[in-house]
Design a protein around this motif. Structure first.
Motif, PDB file in Angstrom:
ATOM      1  N   ARG A  74       0.788  -1.294   0.129  1.00  0.00           N
ATOM      2  CA  ARG A  74       0.077   0.019   0.068  1.00  0.00           C
ATOM      3  C   ARG A  74       0.775   1.328   0.035  1.00  0.00           C
ATOM      4  NH1 ARG A  74      -2.741  -1.181   3.940  1.00  0.00           N
ATOM      5  NH2 ARG A  74      -4.731  -1.541   3.041  1.00  0.00           N
ATOM      6  N   ASP A  75       1.926   1.347   0.799  1.00  0.00           N
ATOM      7  CA  ASP A  75       2.839   2.205   0.836  1.00  0.00           C
ATOM      8  C   ASP A  75       3.359   2.666  -0.429  1.00  0.00           C
ATOM      9  OD1 ASP A  75       2.543   2.617   3.473  1.00  0.00           O
ATOM     10  OD2 ASP A  75       4.583   1.661   4.013  1.00  0.00           O
ATOM     11  N   MET A  76       4.007   1.673  -1.293  1.00  0.00           N
ATOM     12  CA  MET A  76       4.434   1.817  -2.521  1.00  0.00           C
ATOM     13  C   MET A  76       3.393   2.305  -3.433  1.00  0.00           C
ATOM     14  SD  MET A  76       7.415  -1.098  -2.961  1.00  0.00           S
ATOM     15  CE  MET A  76       6.342  -2.482  -2.691  1.00  0.00           C
ATOM     16  N   VAL A  77       2.151   1.604  -3.461  1.00  0.00           N
ATOM     17  CA  VAL A  77       1.287   2.316  -4.476  1.00  0.00           C
ATOM     18  C   VAL A  77       0.754   3.667  -4.414  1.00  0.00           C
ATOM     19  CG1 VAL A  77      -1.146   1.861  -5.156  1.00  0.00           C
ATOM     20  CG2 VAL A  77       0.325  -0.346  -4.915  1.00  0.00           C
ATOM     21  N   LEU A  78       0.538   4.097  -3.041  1.00  0.00           N
ATOM     22  CA  LEU A  78       0.255   5.496  -2.866  1.00  0.00           C
ATOM     23  C   LEU A  78       1.179   6.326  -3.075  1.00  0.00           C
ATOM     24  CD1 LEU A  78      -2.212   4.139  -1.293  1.00  0.00           C
ATOM     25  CD2 LEU A  78      -1.777   5.935   0.516  1.00  0.00           C
ATOM     26  N   VAL A  79       2.510   5.946  -2.811  1.00  0.00           N
ATOM     27  CA  VAL A  79       3.527   6.967  -3.069  1.00  0.00           C
ATOM     28  C   VAL A  79       3.843   7.016  -4.601  1.00  0.00           C
ATOM     29  CG1 VAL A  79       6.117   7.401  -2.920  1.00  0.00           C
ATOM     30  CG2 VAL A  79       4.894   6.557  -0.954  1.00  0.00           C
ATOM     31  N   ARG A  80       3.654   5.879  -5.211  1.00  0.00           N
ATOM     32  CA  ARG A  80       4.025   6.161  -6.729  1.00  0.00           C
ATOM     33  C   ARG A  80       2.783   6.966  -7.388  1.00  0.00           C
ATOM     34  NH1 ARG A  80       4.774   1.013 -10.755  1.00  0.00           N
ATOM     35  NH2 ARG A  80       6.823   1.194  -9.859  1.00  0.00           N
ATOM     36  N   GLU A 127      13.413  11.968  -2.105  1.00  0.00           N
ATOM     37  CA  GLU A 127      12.938  10.774  -1.098  1.00  0.00           C
ATOM     38  C   GLU A 127      11.591  11.251  -0.719  1.00  0.00           C
ATOM     39  OE1 GLU A 127      16.428   9.915  -2.220  1.00  0.00           O
ATOM     40  OE2 GLU A 127      16.603  11.770  -1.088  1.00  0.00           O
ATOM     41  N   HIS A 128      10.763  11.231  -1.437  1.00  0.00           N
ATOM     42  CA  HIS A 128       9.414  11.355  -1.186  1.00  0.00           C
ATOM     43  C   HIS A 128       8.786  10.190  -0.343  1.00  0.00           C
ATOM     44  CE1 HIS A 128      10.402  14.292  -4.186  1.00  0.00           C
ATOM     45  NE2 HIS A 128      10.023  13.556  -5.459  1.00  0.00           N
ATOM     46  N   GLY A 129       9.052   9.231  -0.727  1.00  0.00           N
ATOM     47  CA  GLY A 129       8.726   7.810  -0.060  1.00  0.00           C
ATOM     48  C   GLY A 129       9.316   7.822   1.370  1.00  0.00           C
ATOM     49  N   VAL A 130      10.394   8.217   1.749  1.00  0.00           N
ATOM     50  CA  VAL A 130      10.920   8.189   2.785  1.00  0.00           C
ATOM     51  C   VAL A 130      10.258   9.335   3.754  1.00  0.00           C
ATOM     52  CG1 VAL A 130      13.048   8.385   4.351  1.00  0.00           C
ATOM     53  CG2 VAL A 130      13.141   7.593   1.821  1.00  0.00           C
ATOM     54  N   ALA A 131       9.926  10.556   3.188  1.00  0.00           N
ATOM     55  CA  ALA A 131       9.246  11.366   3.830  1.00  0.00           C
ATOM     56  C   ALA A 131       7.836  10.679   4.308  1.00  0.00           C
ATOM     57  CB  ALA A 131       8.944  12.440   3.013  1.00  0.00           C
ATOM     58  N   TYR A 132       7.302  10.047   3.547  1.00  0.00           N
ATOM     59  CA  TYR A 132       5.736   9.362   3.621  1.00  0.00           C
ATOM     60  C   TYR A 132       6.016   8.624   4.904  1.00  0.00           C
ATOM     61  CZ  TYR A 132       1.718   6.582   3.023  1.00  0.00           C
ATOM     62  OH  TYR A 132       0.492   5.809   3.318  1.00  0.00           O
ATOM     63  N   THR A 133       7.019   7.765   5.010  1.00  0.00           N
ATOM     64  CA  THR A 133       7.361   6.838   6.115  1.00  0.00           C
ATOM     65  C   THR A 133       7.600   7.348   7.561  1.00  0.00           C
ATOM     66  OG1 THR A 133       9.623   6.527   5.623  1.00  0.00           O
ATOM     67  CG2 THR A 133       8.249   4.998   4.505  1.00  0.00           C
ATOM     68  N   ASP A 137       3.225  14.849   5.796  1.00  0.00           N
ATOM     69  CA  ASP A 137       2.224  15.021   4.881  1.00  0.00           C
ATOM     70  C   ASP A 137       2.666  15.340   3.362  1.00  0.00           C
ATOM     71  OD1 ASP A 137       0.033  15.691   3.385  1.00  0.00           O
ATOM     72  OD2 ASP A 137      -0.902  16.526   5.187  1.00  0.00           O
ATOM     73  N   LEU A 138       2.593  14.747   2.394  1.00  0.00           N
ATOM     74  CA  LEU A 138       3.222  14.876   1.410  1.00  0.00           C
ATOM     75  C   LEU A 138       2.789  16.336   0.703  1.00  0.00           C
ATOM     76  CD1 LEU A 138       3.447  11.508  -0.900  1.00  0.00           C
ATOM     77  CD2 LEU A 138       4.986  12.674   0.848  1.00  0.00           C
ATOM     78  N   ARG A 139       1.598  16.699   1.086  1.00  0.00           N
ATOM     79  CA  ARG A 139       1.319  18.158   0.660  1.00  0.00           C
ATOM     80  C   ARG A 139       2.365  19.159   1.106  1.00  0.00           C
ATOM     81  NH1 ARG A 139      -4.855  17.972   2.931  1.00  0.00           N
ATOM     82  NH2 ARG A 139      -3.702  17.136   4.725  1.00  0.00           N
ATOM     83  N   GLU A 140       2.920  18.801   2.061  1.00  0.00           N
ATOM     84  CA  GLU A 140       3.846  19.579   2.737  1.00  0.00           C
ATOM     85  C   GLU A 140       5.203  19.920   1.879  1.00  0.00           C
ATOM     86  OE1 GLU A 140       3.205  20.163   7.231  1.00  0.00           O
ATOM     87  OE2 GLU A 140       4.121  18.249   6.875  1.00  0.00           O
TER      88      GLU A 140
END
Length: 409
Positions: A74-80, A127-133, A137-140
């Motif tokens: 789920r993490d990978m799909v959302l980040v992609r 590193e948007h995926g690392v930020a997510y983990t 908030d990716l909006r930031e």
């Protein structure tokens, strides 16, 4: 003009190809020679979704059952999905630039999920995926690429440093931070029973293969090695430093460079989220116990452009891209879960729906993002007030006011 060596074959493979400019055949030959990452590649999940046992690393993912793997999926799909939406928004003029991570989701999610809340992460700019983990908030992140701020998250609370644009500079910052952890006694402790302490810390620093040609990275290696800093150097080798392949930067696999500095290096399949999780957990544990630093080379591939200002069709061939599509980090997890009955179509459809909703939220936020006032550019330059900066701000605002009043005369 003297010719330069283009590929560096293993012993017995025959002579290296040499050319002032490599031919397409030489490029493909070099890529095929390294496409699987070599004999020392650590892999737990094949591109076909088959589990490979590892006597060394299985214990670091002993807690990863189907539910945990579904969360990683789920993490990978959302980040992609977020990455693809941001890429589209840049093309529509909503972002000034975007740095795609397509193809590198496993390296970022696997390593990011290996971190404890007390660990610190130093990213580059991808590193948007690392930020997510790390709970950002990716909006930031989007304000950076819309050119309205330098990052809106609480760096200390999330234990995730601001993005660094200068190539390799974050490695020196991370080395200094990790040295501080060592000096303050936050590594190598034990509890009352003599077991490793749960309060010890480590630092991880992300950079690409191109950064390994920068002096800052090598200085970071030296300082971390001399002081046994608890620092994991995480190199995402996506094989293209903008337009230069790895073969033109190193005669040896990048992980082997650690030997020259006196600390261990390891190459992991960067498209295998399970292996990235295991190897990073191992490396961080080594650092927390006082045995750092460690270099991880995550052997992966950049499926999109370096940034949205780049045209990768000018320097790489479509054969290469098609080959790496077969090693997609998300599809191998999907295949494993589907084959073993760990997830069904309803789960995959649900995750895709979540990802689409996530992208919609990012899009709505970006389109309605308020424009900052012009004086914002002068904020956060210095910690203390600066008379010179104050004067420059007043002069700039006065200059802008002149346009507003020009039509009155």
């Amino acid at each position: 003009m003297p010719s330069e060596q283009w590929t560096h074959p293993e012993p017995g493979d025959g002579p290296a190809a040499v050319a002032a400019k490599p031919s397409p055949e030489q490029v493909i030959a070099g890529l095929r020679a390294t496409s699987e990452g070599g004999a020392e590649l650590t892999q737990l999940l094949t591109p076909e979704g088959q589990r490979i046992p590892s006597p060394q690393f299985d214990k670091y993912v002993a807690d990863v059952d189907d539910e945990v793997l579904k969360n990683l999926y789920r993490d990978m799909v959302l980040v992609r999905r977020a990455d693809r939406e941001a890429n589209a928004m840049q093309r529509q003029g909503q972002l000034g630039i975007w740095v795609p991570l397509l193809g590198q989701e496993a390296a970022q999610i696997g390593s990011g999920r290996a971190l404890k809340p007390t660990d610190m992460a130093f990213p580059s700019y991808r590193e948007h995926g690392v930020a997510y983990t790390r709970g950002v908030d990716l909006r930031e992140l989007l304000g950076i690429f819309r050119c309205t701020d330098q990052g809106g998250w609480d760096f200390a609370a999330h234990r995730f440093h601001p993005y660094t644009i200068v190539i390799g500079n974050q490695v020196l910052n991370a080395a200094g931070y990790a040295m501080g952890q060592k000096f303050e006694g936050r590594v190598g402790n034990t509890d009352g029973d003599g077991n490793p302490s749960d309060t010890d810390e480590a630092t991880i620093c992300y950079f690409g293969d191109g950064a390994t040609s920068q002096g800052d990275v090598h200085e970071g290696f030296v300082w971390a090695a001399v002081y046994d800093a608890p620092l994991v150097f995480f190199c995402q080798n996506n094989q293209w430093a903008i337009s230069e392949p790895t073969e033109r930067q190193s005669r040896l696999p990048l992980y082997q460079r650690a030997r020259g500095y006196g600390f261990p290096g390891i190459r992991v399949d960067g498209n295998d989220v399970l292996a990235c999780l295991a190897v990073t957990r191992w490396a961080l544990e080594e650092c927390r116990h006082g045995n750092g630093p460690v270099l991880i080379e995550a052997f992966t591939y950049r499926m999109d452009a370096h940034t949205t200002t780049d045209d990768p069709t000018r320097y790489r061939l479509s054969d290469e891209l098609e080959e790496w599509k077969l090693k997609d980090p998300i599809e191998r997890v999907r295949a494993y879960l589907a084959r073993g009955g760990g997830a069904d179509h309803d789960f995959f459809d649900q995750v895709q729906a979540e990802a689409d909703e996530f992208a919609t939220q990012l899009r709505d936020y970006t389109f309605n993002m308020p424009e900052p006032p012009p004086e914002r550019i002068f904020a956060n330059v210095y910690a203390e007030p600066s008379p010179v900066l104050d004067a420059e701000r007043e002069e700039f605002l006065s200059y802008l006011d002149g346009f507003a009043t020009a039509g009155e005369h």
